[in-house]
Design an enzyme around this catalytic site. Structure first.
Site, PDB file in Angstrom:
ATOM      1  N   ASP A  11      -1.382   0.480   7.443  1.00 25.71           N
ATOM      2  CA  ASP A  11      -1.260  -0.927   6.687  1.00 25.71           C
ATOM      3  C   ASP A  11      -0.453  -1.901   7.267  1.00 25.71           C
ATOM      4  O   ASP A  11      -0.568  -3.038   6.997  1.00 25.71           O
ATOM      5  CB  ASP A  11      -1.049  -0.598   5.314  1.00 25.71           C
ATOM      6  CG  ASP A  11      -1.795   0.237   4.304  1.00 25.71           C
ATOM      7  OD1 ASP A  11      -2.818   0.284   4.738  1.00 25.71           O
ATOM      8  OD2 ASP A  11      -1.655   0.598   3.394  1.00 25.71           O
ATOM      9  N   ARG A  20       1.965 -13.917  10.755  1.00 30.78           N
ATOM     10  CA  ARG A  20       1.825 -14.997  11.430  1.00 30.78           C
ATOM     11  C   ARG A  20       0.360 -15.392  11.208  1.00 30.78           C
ATOM     12  O   ARG A  20      -0.011 -16.623  11.800  1.00 30.78           O
ATOM     13  CB  ARG A  20       1.873 -14.814  12.644  1.00 30.78           C
ATOM     14  CG  ARG A  20       3.411 -14.704  13.323  1.00 30.78           C
ATOM     15  CD  ARG A  20       3.710 -16.057  13.440  1.00 30.78           C
ATOM     16  NE  ARG A  20       4.970 -16.288  13.986  1.00 30.78           N
ATOM     17  CZ  ARG A  20       5.204 -16.399  15.258  1.00 30.78           C
ATOM     18  NH1 ARG A  20       4.253 -16.401  16.127  1.00 30.78           N
ATOM     19  NH2 ARG A  20       6.330 -16.456  15.571  1.00 30.78           N
ATOM     20  N   HIS A  45      -4.994   0.975   2.839  1.00 32.55           N
ATOM     21  CA  HIS A  45      -4.966   0.596   1.419  1.00 32.55           C
ATOM     22  C   HIS A  45      -5.546  -0.702   1.372  1.00 32.55           C
ATOM     23  O   HIS A  45      -4.807  -1.634   1.771  1.00 32.55           O
ATOM     24  CB  HIS A  45      -3.733   0.616   0.925  1.00 32.55           C
ATOM     25  CG  HIS A  45      -3.479   0.462  -0.610  1.00 32.55           C
ATOM     26  ND1 HIS A  45      -2.264   0.575  -1.267  1.00 32.55           N
ATOM     27  CD2 HIS A  45      -4.394  -0.083  -1.306  1.00 32.55           C
ATOM     28  CE1 HIS A  45      -2.335   0.416  -2.562  1.00 32.55           C
ATOM     29  NE2 HIS A  45      -3.670  -0.103  -2.681  1.00 32.55           N
ATOM     30  N   HIS A  52      -2.205  -6.692   3.139  1.00 29.46           N
ATOM     31  CA  HIS A  52      -2.330  -6.264   4.703  1.00 29.46           C
ATOM     32  C   HIS A  52      -3.707  -6.158   5.156  1.00 29.46           C
ATOM     33  O   HIS A  52      -4.299  -6.812   5.754  1.00 29.46           O
ATOM     34  CB  HIS A  52      -1.336  -5.176   4.909  1.00 29.46           C
ATOM     35  CG  HIS A  52      -1.165  -4.377   3.762  1.00 29.46           C
ATOM     36  ND1 HIS A  52      -2.305  -3.618   3.164  1.00 29.46           N
ATOM     37  CD2 HIS A  52      -0.151  -3.794   2.972  1.00 29.46           C
ATOM     38  CE1 HIS A  52      -1.804  -2.644   2.231  1.00 29.46           C
ATOM     39  NE2 HIS A  52      -0.360  -2.720   2.031  1.00 29.46           N
ATOM     40  N   GLU A  75      -7.712   4.029   0.460  1.00 30.31           N
ATOM     41  CA  GLU A  75      -6.680   3.888  -0.681  1.00 30.31           C
ATOM     42  C   GLU A  75      -7.130   2.664  -1.486  1.00 30.31           C
ATOM     43  O   GLU A  75      -7.104   1.553  -0.985  1.00 30.31           O
ATOM     44  CB  GLU A  75      -5.062   3.958  -0.561  1.00 30.31           C
ATOM     45  CG  GLU A  75      -4.619   5.093   0.273  1.00 30.31           C
ATOM     46  CD  GLU A  75      -2.970   4.863   0.704  1.00 30.31           C
ATOM     47  OE1 GLU A  75      -2.727   6.060   1.018  1.00 30.31           O
ATOM     48  OE2 GLU A  75      -2.691   3.916   0.317  1.00 30.31           O
ATOM     49  N   THR A 105       5.488  -1.826  -2.978  1.00 30.10           N
ATOM     50  CA  THR A 105       4.551  -0.543  -2.701  1.00 30.10           C
ATOM     51  C   THR A 105       4.168   0.117  -3.821  1.00 30.10           C
ATOM     52  O   THR A 105       4.578  -0.334  -4.942  1.00 30.10           O
ATOM     53  CB  THR A 105       5.413   0.106  -1.639  1.00 30.10           C
ATOM     54  OG1 THR A 105       4.721   1.165  -1.226  1.00 30.10           O
ATOM     55  CG2 THR A 105       6.635   0.745  -2.242  1.00 30.10           C
ATOM     56  N   THR A 106       3.225   0.965  -3.574  1.00 29.47           N
ATOM     57  CA  THR A 106       2.748   1.977  -4.872  1.00 29.47           C
ATOM     58  C   THR A 106       4.153   2.740  -5.625  1.00 29.47           C
ATOM     59  O   THR A 106       4.490   3.800  -4.974  1.00 29.47           O
ATOM     60  CB  THR A 106       1.612   3.009  -4.175  1.00 29.47           C
ATOM     61  OG1 THR A 106       0.795   2.017  -3.399  1.00 29.47           O
ATOM     62  CG2 THR A 106       0.865   3.460  -5.359  1.00 29.47           C
ATOM     63  N   HIS A 198       3.958   9.309   0.788  1.00 27.69           N
ATOM     64  CA  HIS A 198       4.688   8.255   0.289  1.00 27.69           C
ATOM     65  C   HIS A 198       6.263   8.394   0.751  1.00 27.69           C
ATOM     66  O   HIS A 198       6.790   9.501   0.142  1.00 27.69           O
ATOM     67  CB  HIS A 198       4.602   7.947  -1.200  1.00 27.69           C
ATOM     68  CG  HIS A 198       4.796   6.143  -1.256  1.00 27.69           C
ATOM     69  ND1 HIS A 198       6.077   5.738  -1.402  1.00 27.69           N
ATOM     70  CD2 HIS A 198       3.972   5.330  -1.333  1.00 27.69           C
ATOM     71  CE1 HIS A 198       5.961   4.414  -1.463  1.00 27.69           C
ATOM     72  NE2 HIS A 198       4.442   4.069  -1.554  1.00 27.69           N
ATOM     73  N   GLY A 199       6.697   7.672   1.503  1.00 25.73           N
ATOM     74  CA  GLY A 199       8.099   7.669   1.943  1.00 25.73           C
ATOM     75  C   GLY A 199       8.463   8.674   2.751  1.00 25.73           C
ATOM     76  O   GLY A 199       9.798   8.646   3.099  1.00 25.73           O
ATOM     77  N   GLY A 220       3.016   6.461   6.674  1.00 26.74           N
ATOM     78  CA  GLY A 220       2.653   5.262   7.255  1.00 26.74           C
ATOM     79  C   GLY A 220       3.903   4.361   7.567  1.00 26.74           C
ATOM     80  O   GLY A 220       4.370   4.104   8.678  1.00 26.74           O
ATOM     81  N   HIS A 221       4.543   3.766   6.602  1.00 24.73           N
ATOM     82  CA  HIS A 221       5.677   2.864   6.870  1.00 24.73           C
ATOM     83  C   HIS A 221       6.670   3.071   7.878  1.00 24.73           C
ATOM     84  O   HIS A 221       7.060   2.482   8.748  1.00 24.73           O
ATOM     85  CB  HIS A 221       6.312   2.400   5.427  1.00 24.73           C
ATOM     86  CG  HIS A 221       7.121   1.362   5.527  1.00 24.73           C
ATOM     87  ND1 HIS A 221       8.555   1.378   5.515  1.00 24.73           N
ATOM     88  CD2 HIS A 221       7.037   0.105   5.660  1.00 24.73           C
ATOM     89  CE1 HIS A 221       9.152   0.098   5.551  1.00 24.73           C
ATOM     90  NE2 HIS A 221       8.326  -0.650   5.690  1.00 24.73           N
TER      91      HIS A 221
HETATM   92  N1  PXP Z   1      -0.097   7.765   0.295  1.00 23.06           N
HETATM   93  C1  PXP Z   1      -0.526   6.921  -0.654  1.00 23.06           C
HETATM   94  C2  PXP Z   1      -1.376   7.089  -1.646  1.00 23.06           C
HETATM   95  C3  PXP Z   1       0.039   5.593  -0.659  1.00 23.06           C
HETATM   96  O1  PXP Z   1      -0.179   4.844  -1.609  1.00 23.06           O
HETATM   97  C4  PXP Z   1       0.887   5.329   0.724  1.00 23.06           C
HETATM   98  C5  PXP Z   1       1.521   3.907   0.881  1.00 23.06           C
HETATM   99  O2  PXP Z   1       0.509   3.249   1.083  1.00 23.06           O
HETATM  100  C6  PXP Z   1       1.135   6.363   1.534  1.00 23.06           C
HETATM  101  C7  PXP Z   1       0.694   7.761   1.147  1.00 23.06           C
HETATM  102  C8  PXP Z   1       2.065   6.277   2.631  1.00 23.06           C
HETATM  103  O3  PXP Z   1       3.369   6.035   2.393  1.00 23.06           O
HETATM  104  P1  PXP Z   1       4.404   5.481   3.306  1.00 23.06           P
HETATM  105  O4  PXP Z   1       3.902   4.039   3.971  1.00 23.06           O
HETATM  106  O5  PXP Z   1       5.672   5.090   2.739  1.00 23.06           O
HETATM  107  O6  PXP Z   1       4.563   6.409   4.758  1.00 23.06           O
END
Ligand code: PXP
Length: 258
Positions: A11, A20, A45, A52, A75, A105-106, A198-199, A220-221
């Protein structure tokens, strides 16, 4: 122990592109690189506000992952518009997430117990179309039981609160980890495949990867941020290695000391 897959969420490559309004950096190129570096699938997502990932990105990613024979995990929120997108692109899997426009974020898990009658029919329709359905939930008994009762294939346990408490060294970390561990055990016992995400970062991935019930992590992030310094391929390779080490898998030859 069952193998542990890594889904790389691209994402935030699109976040940088959209900052940009240019065509670069291209999330599809990031997806190619991620798959080459050892990702087992791509996660993206499609947010309602398209902040994004765009509809076109999903079309391109669906095509790319299909050609590579690897899964795309889409997602999305529980809305008719997103259902139509899923049925158009037919990704390998859909992960239903809560969405509020103003959130960064979620922020929390989907309330599948409280919104049972709204979510269960969608789960049924997506599964009917041959899509695996995952529900992104908090690791608590009522949510896990509702997910199982509505026939979801997978639950993705929200690791965000635990990761935050680890990073901030707060006292809730222990209790939040216990909830994830117990949630994974319960979900597996109810016949659900268990994912987590997540995270997650290099510090938090190990304890989660070590939970034997977990079959997939979506990250991801942190990886996209780390890619700025070391490149996306090396960031994914290192994450993969930490996952494998936590699972007790031997490191590939030549990588043990890296
Ligand atoms: N899983 C789900 C369901 C999410 O919504 C996200 C964020 O889009 C992630 C995993 C990944 O999280 P992060 O970007 O914090 O690693």
């Amino acid at each position: 122990m069952k193998p542990l897959r890594l889904g790389v969420n691209i994402d935030h490559v699109a976040t940088i592109r959209n900052a940009r309004g240019e065509a670069y950096p291209d999330p599809a190129r990031a997806a190619e690189l991620a798959l080459m570096a050892g990702a087992d699938g791509i996660t993206a997502h499609l947010r309602e506000d398209r902040r994004h990932i765009s509809d076109r990105d999903i079309a391109v990613l669906a095509d790319l992952t299909r050609r590579r024979g690897l899964p795309l995990n889409l997602e999305m929120a529980v809305t008719p518009e997103m259902e139509a997108a899923a049925l158009t692109h037919l990704p390998h899997a859909v992960c239903l997430v809560p969405e509020r426009r103003e959130e960064v974020t979620t922020e929390g898990g989907l309330d599948v117990a409280g919104q049972y009658n709204r979510i269960a029919p969608l789960v049924g329709r997506l599964r009917q179309a041959g899509i695996r359905v995952s529900l992104f939930i908090e690791p608590v008994r009522p949510q896990i039981e509702a997910a199982a009762a509505m026939g979801a294939d997978v639950v993705e346990l929200h690791t965000g609160a635990w990761c935050l408490s680890v990073r901030e060294r707060t006292h809730e970390a222990h209790q939040r980890f216990s909830a994830l561990r117990d949630g994974a055990v319960l979900a597996e016992a109810l016949g659900l495949e268990v994912h987590a995400g997540h995270g997650l970062d290099y510090e938090t991935v190990g304890p989660i990867a070590a939970l034997p019930q977990i079959a997939e992590l979506n990250i991801g992030h942190f990886l996209i941020g780390e890619a700025i310094f070391v490149g996306l391929g090396p960031a994914i390779t290192r994450m993969r290695r930490l996952m494998d080490q936590a699972r007790g898998a031997p490191a590939p030859a030549g990588e043990a000391a890296a």
